[in-house]
Each structure stands twice: as structure tokens, then as C-alpha cells.
Design an enzyme around this catalytic site. Sequence first.
Site, PDB file in Angstrom:
ATOM      1  N   ASP A   9       0.819  -1.214   0.000  1.00  0.00           N
ATOM      2  CA  ASP A   9       0.000   0.000   0.000  1.00  0.00           C
ATOM      3  C   ASP A   9       0.856   1.268   0.000  1.00  0.00           C
ATOM      4  O   ASP A   9       1.970   1.292   0.525  1.00  0.00           O
ATOM      5  CB  ASP A   9      -0.925  -0.011   1.234  1.00  0.00           C
ATOM      6  CG  ASP A   9      -2.070   0.985   1.090  1.00  0.00           C
ATOM      7  OD1 ASP A   9      -2.430   1.333  -0.061  1.00  0.00           O
ATOM      8  OD2 ASP A   9      -2.606   1.418   2.128  1.00  0.00           O
ATOM      9  N   ASN A  38     -11.201  -2.400  -5.163  1.00  0.00           N
ATOM     10  CA  ASN A  38     -10.440  -1.415  -5.944  1.00  0.00           C
ATOM     11  C   ASN A  38     -11.147  -0.999  -7.244  1.00  0.00           C
ATOM     12  O   ASN A  38     -10.734  -0.023  -7.888  1.00  0.00           O
ATOM     13  CB  ASN A  38      -9.025  -1.922  -6.245  1.00  0.00           C
ATOM     14  CG  ASN A  38      -8.104  -1.882  -5.031  1.00  0.00           C
ATOM     15  OD1 ASN A  38      -7.217  -2.723  -4.860  1.00  0.00           O
ATOM     16  ND2 ASN A  38      -8.294  -0.899  -4.144  1.00  0.00           N
TER      17      ASN A  38
HETATM   18  C1  IPE Z   1      -5.516  -2.625  -0.141  1.00  0.00           C
HETATM   19  O1  IPE Z   1      -5.187  -1.285  -0.251  1.00  0.00           O
HETATM   20  C2  IPE Z   1      -5.531  -3.281  -1.486  1.00  0.00           C
HETATM   21  C3  IPE Z   1      -4.240  -3.461  -2.147  1.00  0.00           C
HETATM   22  C4  IPE Z   1      -3.078  -3.115  -1.691  1.00  0.00           C
HETATM   23  C5  IPE Z   1      -4.305  -4.131  -3.415  1.00  0.00           C
HETATM   24  P1  IPE Z   1      -6.318  -0.157  -0.376  1.00  0.00           P
HETATM   25  O2  IPE Z   1      -5.579   1.108  -0.564  1.00  0.00           O
HETATM   26  O3  IPE Z   1      -7.275  -0.526  -1.440  1.00  0.00           O
HETATM   27  O4  IPE Z   1      -7.042  -0.243   1.017  1.00  0.00           O
HETATM   28  P2  IPE Z   1      -7.862   0.862   1.811  1.00  0.00           P
HETATM   29  O5  IPE Z   1      -8.867   1.438   0.851  1.00  0.00           O
HETATM   30  O6  IPE Z   1      -6.901   1.905   2.269  1.00  0.00           O
HETATM   31  O7  IPE Z   1      -8.478   0.140   2.958  1.00  0.00           O
HETATM   32  C1  IPE Z   2      -1.736   0.198  -3.325  1.00  0.00           C
HETATM   33  O1  IPE Z   2      -1.478   1.557  -3.355  1.00  0.00           O
HETATM   34  C2  IPE Z   2      -1.909  -0.399  -4.700  1.00  0.00           C
HETATM   35  C3  IPE Z   2      -3.274  -0.782  -5.021  1.00  0.00           C
HETATM   36  C4  IPE Z   2      -4.322  -0.704  -4.245  1.00  0.00           C
HETATM   37  C5  IPE Z   2      -3.484  -1.272  -6.354  1.00  0.00           C
HETATM   38  P1  IPE Z   2      -2.650   2.615  -3.373  1.00  0.00           P
HETATM   39  O2  IPE Z   2      -3.026   2.886  -4.783  1.00  0.00           O
HETATM   40  O3  IPE Z   2      -3.772   2.176  -2.499  1.00  0.00           O
HETATM   41  O4  IPE Z   2      -1.923   3.869  -2.767  1.00  0.00           O
HETATM   42  P2  IPE Z   2      -2.518   4.875  -1.698  1.00  0.00           P
HETATM   43  O5  IPE Z   2      -2.958   4.073  -0.521  1.00  0.00           O
HETATM   44  O6  IPE Z   2      -3.662   5.576  -2.362  1.00  0.00           O
HETATM   45  O7  IPE Z   2      -1.381   5.781  -1.394  1.00  0.00           O
HETATM   46 MG    MG Z   3      -4.123   2.432  -0.510  1.00  0.00          MG
END
Ligand code: IPE
Ligand code: IPE
Ligand code: MG
Length: 236
Positions: free
Chosen positions: A18, A66
Amino acid sequence: MTPSPDSLPPSHIGIIMDGNGRWATSKGLPRTAGHKEGLEAAKRIVAAASDAGVRTLSLYAFSTENWRRAEDEVSFLMGLICTHLRNQYDFYRERGLRVVHSGDLDGLPAKVRREIARVEKDTSEFTGMTVNLLINYGGRDEIIRAITAHRDALGPETPITEESLSNYLDAPQVPDMDLMIRTGGEMRLSNFHLWRAAYAEFYFSDAYWPDWNEKDFKKALTFFHSRQRRFGGVPK
Ligand code: IPE
Ligand code: IPE
Ligand code: MG
């Protein structure tokens, strides 16, 4: 000398990768640049985990939630996953890595399904670390699909046990998770590996995923080795 069980690497590590978006935003870049850089981090950590003797590495790449993101970010991610799987066969072959997928294939674009099927087949004989790619994965969705598949295969009268249900989870050969790592500062599970997290140790890192390197990974391993796992029992 045979290593004591405590010094063995965790058999199954799961990572919530993340912070890609925030990494990019903090640099004045579009969120997609963070995903591109995140893929480089994933390759670094796959190599580090394989070198450390980890048997299974689960990487949370795209959750069932997502899809709520902007269409261009979602299609960028799908494209990135496809291109990676299509072009990086050598990366997996050189290290003897076996790739498996977890998540609902039905909800994925046909081109992604095709690349997943191809890489699973092409790496199926490799005996190194298993890389479990979680794409369109949700812990609740997995459990519901497992219960449905159990009922369809064995009939509604057959009692469901922890053992029997395990056979219907995604990538059923993947064992319980020993260590769960989340980067990016949030302390939540976000629907990751609900079933297999039952007795996992949790390690949280504030660093954004694209900045993660071998050193960070080693720190997580050191943390893991400092834990006393009791599994509900009382140590002697
Ligand atoms: C979890 O991260 C999903 C992945 C890393 C693929 P998210 O960024 O989607 O999670 P939330 O929304 O902060 O809970
Ligand atoms: C995790 O990084 C990757 C996926 C969920 C695909 P994020 O895209 O959630 O990055 P932040 O949390 O918005 O910084
Ligand atoms: Mg994230």
C-alpha cells in the site's frame, strides 16, 4: 547444523503493498506513476523473499473493492499487470518461481485472465518459492466462493470442516499466513486473506510501498523472529 524452528523464515508471507498513490502524489506525479514504481518494489521483494528461503509470498495487487477507483486508474493497473505477466517470464524462470493466482477470475478482463492462465501453466513445474498474486481478490468473496464450491462438489448435506473448506479456497496449496506485512501506514486488513490470517503475526511499516527495499524486508523478518507464537496454548 539444523536451524532451530525459530530461526526458519516464515513459510508464508503476505504483503499488502500500500501507498503507491501517496508516494506519487508526494512527488507531484500522477498516481499511476506510483503503481509503476510499486511493481519495481514488488520485484525487489520477490527476489529478497526467495533468497531468504520463504516458501510462499502472497502479493495483494488488486482488491474486489479497488473497482471503486477512477476508470483510468483501474485500466492502468489491469494493463500493468498484463504487461508484467506477458514480459516477465524470465524473471520467474531464473529464480524457479511458481506463480499462482487468488481472486475471482470471472470479474477480470479476458486479457488478464489469459495472462494469468499462461503464467500459471508456464511456471507450474518450478519448485522454488510460490508467488501468489491476489488480483480481484477479497477475503469475504473467497470464503463465499469456497463454501459454494464445497456445496456444489460434495452436496449440501456434507458437513463443512476447516480442513474440507481449505480445499476450496483460492490456490488451496497455499498454507496459513505466518507473517502479514502492510506498508503505507494504515493498520487494517482491507479484506486481505481473512481465512489464512487467523494466526498471522502483523507487521506495519509507514514507508510507501515504492520505497520498500531489501532492508525493510529484513526488518520485518527480524520482527517475526522476535514473536512468540502460542496458537492459543500456554508455552512450557
Ligand atoms: C488494499 O489497499 C488493497 C491493495 C493493496 C491491493 P487499499 O488502498 O485498497 O485499502 P484501503 O482502501 O486503504 O483500505
Ligand atoms: C496500493 O497503493 C496499490 C493498489 C491498491 C493497487 P494505493 O493505490 O492504495 O496507494 P494509496 O494508498 O492511495 O497511497
Ligand atoms: Mg491504498
